[in-house]
Design an enzyme around this catalytic site. Structure first.
Site, PDB file in Angstrom:
ATOM      1  N   GLU A  46       2.278  20.848  12.951  1.00 26.60           N
ATOM      2  CA  GLU A  46       2.079  21.971  13.834  1.00 26.60           C
ATOM      3  C   GLU A  46       0.937  22.953  13.531  1.00 26.60           C
ATOM      4  O   GLU A  46       0.060  23.364  14.293  1.00 26.60           O
ATOM      5  CB  GLU A  46       3.392  22.665  13.997  1.00 26.60           C
ATOM      6  CG  GLU A  46       4.745  22.341  14.394  1.00 26.60           C
ATOM      7  CD  GLU A  46       5.605  21.582  13.340  1.00 26.60           C
ATOM      8  OE1 GLU A  46       6.475  21.749  13.433  1.00 26.60           O
ATOM      9  OE2 GLU A  46       4.887  21.082  12.288  1.00 26.60           O
ATOM     10  N   SER A 163       7.902 -20.945  -2.356  1.00 28.79           N
ATOM     11  CA  SER A 163       7.999 -20.287  -1.018  1.00 28.79           C
ATOM     12  C   SER A 163       6.802 -19.794  -0.333  1.00 28.79           C
ATOM     13  O   SER A 163       6.531 -18.960   0.561  1.00 28.79           O
ATOM     14  CB  SER A 163       9.171 -18.963  -0.837  1.00 28.79           C
ATOM     15  OG  SER A 163       8.509 -18.138  -1.919  1.00 28.79           O
ATOM     16  N   LEU A 199       1.955  -7.259  -4.683  1.00 27.18           N
ATOM     17  CA  LEU A 199       2.583  -6.359  -3.870  1.00 27.18           C
ATOM     18  C   LEU A 199       1.665  -5.123  -3.620  1.00 27.18           C
ATOM     19  O   LEU A 199       2.002  -3.982  -3.280  1.00 27.18           O
ATOM     20  CB  LEU A 199       3.654  -5.584  -4.639  1.00 27.18           C
ATOM     21  CG  LEU A 199       4.671  -6.743  -5.298  1.00 27.18           C
ATOM     22  CD1 LEU A 199       5.740  -5.993  -6.231  1.00 27.18           C
ATOM     23  CD2 LEU A 199       5.336  -7.507  -4.108  1.00 27.18           C
TER      24      LEU A 199
END
Length: 318
Positions: A46, A163, A199
């Site tokens: 705001e 993976s 990461l």
């Protein structure tokens, strides 16, 4: 309100413990001010929108995704007071603020100054937009997103544990955008030791939005900048974290699911079959009936040859 919600997305993962809010000020059918919560939580949306609108705020309508705050902070004035001083005629808010320092007091202050108040517009979208803030207030912990990359037969890795990579480049880029929207990212100790994951966020322009790193482990790590938690429930103590991304591995994913701490599932499915690959270990379900009705599909779309599906946890209070 849709525009205000879009602005709020700009600050996702950068404002905790404050919520990421968007604000649009409209006068005579034209947008005269825009704002969103700035990194670190201040200035509020705001304040930013009113500063841009200036005198055009007088008699205008302010659309804001959360009830304007009513408490004065050493870091800035109450937004309800700013809206009153600016002379806006109407405030449309998506949600009330659960923070006990505001919790209806912002709306009361606006109404007391003769400002018309409407709430509930875009409430469902706003609830998802600030889910981390709301989860922290309701449950005392961050909102948890669990990310899984899966083959068509549900494997998260080969039998050997490899993976990298199940999914293609488009899906991995999407996952990096998701990383940028969280304050912290967590993996298990096995993944940390086997893969040494960075990461981080490796997309041009978003590198500065790399989240804090955490590891689920009962042992310390040699990395001073990595937070170690011994059990999933300890995420409640992660200071300044309202959105936590859990990336792996399978045992860590299962631990969070078994503890019922996952609020959002981010599934990347690749069009491959692994056969005999590793799947999730037991997550504590005793019958199929208990598995049904837990997850609500929010989004599904192709990402190159892969597909992403987003689910949210259904809970009894929903």
């Amino acid at each position: 309100m849709a525009a205000a919600l879009a602005l709020a997305e700009r600050c996702r993962g950068r404002t905790a413990p404050n919520p990421g809010i968007g604000c649009v000020i409209v006068a005579d059918g034209r947008v005269v001010g825009r704002g969103w919560t700035q990194p670190g939580g201040r200035p509020h949306a705001e304040a930013m929108a009113l500063a841009e609108a200036g005198e055009k705020s007088r008699g205008a309508t302010a659309y804001v995704t959360l009830e304007p705050c009513a408490h004065v902070s050493p870091r800035g004035p109450a937004c309800a007071d700013l809206l009153v001083a600016a002379g806006v005629a109407r405030v449309v808010a998506a949600l009330g603020d659960p923070d006990p320092r505001t919790d209806g007091a912002g709306f009361a202050r606006l109404r007391g100054a003769g400002i018309a108040v409407e709430r509930g517009v875009g409430a469902e979208a706003a609830t998802r937009s600030i889910a981390g803030f709301l989860t922290r207030h309701a449950r005392g912990r961050p909102q948890v997103t669990l990310k899984l990359a899966l083959s068509l037969d549900g494997a998260v890795a080969l039998a050997s544990g490899s993976s990298q990579w199940i999914t293609g480049g488009e899906a991995r880029a999407h996952a990096h955008v998701e990383r940028s929207r969280h304050e912290a990212i967590l993996v298990g100790r096995g993944t940390w030791q086997a893969d040494a994951p960075r990461l981080d966020v490796r997309l041009p322009g978003l590198e500065d939005r790399t989240p804090r790193r955490a590891v689920l482990s009962t042992q310390a790590t040699p990395d001073a900048d990595v937070t170690v938690i011994g059990a999933p429930e300890e995420i409640a103590a992660l200071d300044g974290v309202d959105h936590l991304l859990v990336e792996g591995g399978a045992a860590t994913a299962a631990a969070f699911l078994a503890a019922d701490l996952v609020d959002r599932l981010l599934l990347y499915r690749a069009p491959i079959l692994l056969g005999g690959g590793r799947t999730l270990p037991d997550i504590g379900l005793t019958d199929l009936a208990a598995a049904h009705g837990r997850w609500r599909l929010l989004d599904a779309r192709p990402l190159g040859s892969d597909r992403v599906e987003v689910y949210e946890r259904r809970r009894s209070e929903d």
